[in-house]
Design a protein around this motif. Structure first.
Motif, mmCIF file in Angstrom:
data_model
loop_
_atom_site.group_PDB
_atom_site.id
_atom_site.type_symbol
_atom_site.label_atom_id
_atom_site.label_comp_id
_atom_site.label_asym_id
_atom_site.label_seq_id
_atom_site.Cartn_x
_atom_site.Cartn_y
_atom_site.Cartn_z
ATOM 1 N N HIS A 169 -12.683 7.445 -12.316
ATOM 2 C CA HIS A 169 -13.129 6.669 -13.467
ATOM 3 C C HIS A 169 -13.225 5.164 -13.173
ATOM 4 C CE1 HIS A 169 -11.201 10.275 -15.527
ATOM 5 N NE2 HIS A 169 -12.484 10.337 -15.858
ATOM 6 N N MET A 170 -12.958 4.784 -11.933
ATOM 7 C CA MET A 170 -13.038 3.366 -11.577
ATOM 8 C C MET A 170 -14.463 2.838 -11.748
ATOM 9 S SD MET A 170 -11.215 0.743 -10.377
ATOM 10 C CE MET A 170 -9.863 1.349 -9.388
ATOM 11 N N MET A 171 -15.455 3.678 -11.561
ATOM 12 C CA MET A 171 -16.840 3.244 -11.662
ATOM 13 C C MET A 171 -17.261 2.952 -13.101
ATOM 14 S SD MET A 171 -17.504 3.162 -8.551
ATOM 15 C CE MET A 171 -19.199 2.646 -8.737
ATOM 16 N N ARG A 194 0.850 -1.185 0.000
ATOM 17 C CA ARG A 194 0.000 0.000 0.000
ATOM 18 C C ARG A 194 0.891 1.243 0.000
ATOM 19 N NH1 ARG A 194 -5.359 -0.724 1.252
ATOM 20 N NH2 ARG A 194 -5.949 -2.845 1.808
ATOM 21 N N ASP A 195 1.093 1.795 -1.174
ATOM 22 C CA ASP A 195 1.895 3.014 -1.271
ATOM 23 C C ASP A 195 1.272 3.943 -2.302
ATOM 24 O OD1 ASP A 195 2.433 1.601 -3.535
ATOM 25 O OD2 ASP A 195 4.535 1.237 -3.088
ATOM 26 N N LYS A 196 1.824 5.136 -2.400
ATOM 27 C CA LYS A 196 1.289 6.151 -3.300
ATOM 28 C C LYS A 196 1.571 5.830 -4.756
ATOM 29 C CE LYS A 196 1.599 9.884 0.094
ATOM 30 N NZ LYS A 196 2.157 11.225 0.409
ATOM 31 N N ALA A 197 2.590 5.019 -5.015
ATOM 32 C CA ALA A 197 2.911 4.662 -6.403
ATOM 33 C C ALA A 197 1.810 3.832 -7.044
ATOM 34 C CB ALA A 197 4.240 3.904 -6.460
ATOM 35 N N ASN A 198 0.983 3.207 -6.221
ATOM 36 C CA ASN A 198 -0.097 2.384 -6.765
ATOM 37 C C ASN A 198 -1.148 3.215 -7.495
ATOM 38 O OD1 ASN A 198 1.004 -0.004 -5.893
ATOM 39 N ND2 ASN A 198 -0.177 -0.069 -3.995
ATOM 40 N N VAL A 199 -1.209 4.515 -7.238
ATOM 41 C CA VAL A 199 -2.200 5.357 -7.893
ATOM 42 C C VAL A 199 -1.928 5.401 -9.395
ATOM 43 C CG1 VAL A 199 -3.172 7.675 -8.019
ATOM 44 C CG2 VAL A 199 -2.519 6.705 -5.807
ATOM 45 N N ALA A 200 -0.650 5.612 -9.757
ATOM 46 C CA ALA A 200 -0.284 5.622 -11.177
ATOM 47 C C ALA A 200 -0.431 4.238 -11.788
ATOM 48 C CB ALA A 200 1.148 6.127 -11.335
ATOM 49 N N GLU A 201 -0.100 3.216 -11.014
ATOM 50 C CA GLU A 201 -0.233 1.857 -11.531
ATOM 51 C C GLU A 201 -1.709 1.498 -11.744
ATOM 52 O OE1 GLU A 201 2.184 0.003 -12.520
ATOM 53 O OE2 GLU A 201 3.771 1.343 -11.838
ATOM 54 N N ARG A 202 -2.578 1.982 -10.901
ATOM 55 C CA ARG A 202 -4.014 1.727 -11.072
ATOM 56 C C ARG A 202 -4.529 2.361 -12.353
ATOM 57 N NH1 ARG A 202 -6.847 0.725 -5.742
ATOM 58 N NH2 ARG A 202 -8.600 1.980 -6.446
ATOM 59 N N SER A 203 -4.069 3.551 -12.666
ATOM 60 C CA SER A 203 -4.489 4.198 -13.907
ATOM 61 C C SER A 203 -3.979 3.431 -15.121
ATOM 62 C CB SER A 203 -3.999 5.643 -13.937
ATOM 63 O OG SER A 203 -2.585 5.682 -13.942
ATOM 64 N N LYS A 204 -2.750 2.912 -15.041
ATOM 65 C CA LYS A 204 -2.231 2.088 -16.152
ATOM 66 C C LYS A 204 -3.045 0.807 -16.316
ATOM 67 C CE LYS A 204 2.583 3.652 -15.821
ATOM 68 N NZ LYS A 204 3.973 3.227 -15.538
ATOM 69 N N ALA A 205 -3.404 0.186 -15.184
ATOM 70 C CA ALA A 205 -4.202 -1.036 -15.256
ATOM 71 C C ALA A 205 -5.583 -0.744 -15.836
ATOM 72 C CB ALA A 205 -4.324 -1.658 -13.863
ATOM 73 N N MET A 206 -6.172 0.378 -15.455
ATOM 74 C CA MET A 206 -7.467 0.756 -16.023
ATOM 75 C C MET A 206 -7.358 0.988 -17.522
ATOM 76 S SD MET A 206 -9.488 3.180 -13.317
ATOM 77 C CE MET A 206 -8.133 4.048 -12.544
ATOM 78 N N LYS A 207 -6.236 1.562 -17.957
ATOM 79 C CA LYS A 207 -6.038 1.800 -19.389
ATOM 80 C C LYS A 207 -5.941 0.479 -20.151
ATOM 81 C CE LYS A 207 -3.507 4.999 -22.329
ATOM 82 N NZ LYS A 207 -2.420 6.012 -22.395
#
Length: 202
Positions: A182-184, A134-147
């Protein structure tokens, strides 16, 4: 042999067989009691009462005879055609078994994203190799995964026609930078996988 002729033959045979029993409409006959009833009448010295059959009894007896005769004829025909029936039965069983195996081995449709197989099973590029921290870097990784999931869902709509072109599709299509809000736009199965592999800090 025609089936209608077979039924006519059975009816005539049953009528001929049951014809002599018509006298029971006029004559009352003694019933056929069991052993216990005979002993009871012998001990009590009671007379066995005669029973007068009704037309319904004759109709039922004739119907039973017709049914049993038809059953015997059908069994005889089945035994006569046993080799061909066995071959057809094997073919039908093998075809049914192969269809059952195909149905059982088919990939199940995801109830959330509606694709076969689920988008979370198709995509493996977004899965990290290390531990889930659980770190702040996961925010960017979540956006990449959503893409990446957006590309997969778009291919499912355009190429395979598995999904309809609904409002969520157009919102995802015209979204250039995916953020947490945009997760929804994604199905529940994809949301769970992204949150599992890229958890946000508490």
């Amino acid at each position: 042999m025609d089936f209608k002729l077979l039924l006519l033959f059975v009816v005539m045979l049953s009528t001929i067989h049951q014809g002599p029993a018509a006298y029971r409409d006029l004559t009352c006959v003694e019933p056929e009691p069991g052993y216990v009833k005979r002993i009871y009448h012998y001990v009590t010295a009671n007379e066995i009462k005669n029973v007068c059959p009704t037309p319904t009894d004759l109709i039922l007896r004739t119907g039973h005879e017709m049914f049993y005769t038809l059953l015997c004829v059908l069994l005889t025909m089945c035994l006569g055609n046993a080799p061909s029936l066995r071959t057809r039965g094997k073919e039908a069983f093998s075809a049914t078994f192969s269809k059952f195996k195909e149905w059982k081995s088919r990939p199940s449709r995801c109830p959330h994203c509606g694709t076969v197989p689920c988008q979370t099973k198709r995509r493996s590029l977004w899965k990290p190799s290390g531990a889930r921290k659980r770190d702040k870097a996961n925010v960017a990784e979540r956006s990449k995964a959503m893409k990446l999931f957006n590309y997969g869902l778009e291919l499912s709509v355009v190429l395979t026609n598995e999904l309809p072109r609904d409002d969520l599709y157009w919102e995802r299509k015209f979204c250039h930078q995916f953020e947490e809000k945009h997760m929804m736009l994604f199905p529940l199965c994809i949301q769970r996988q992204i949150k599992y592999w890229y958890p946000l800090p508490r």
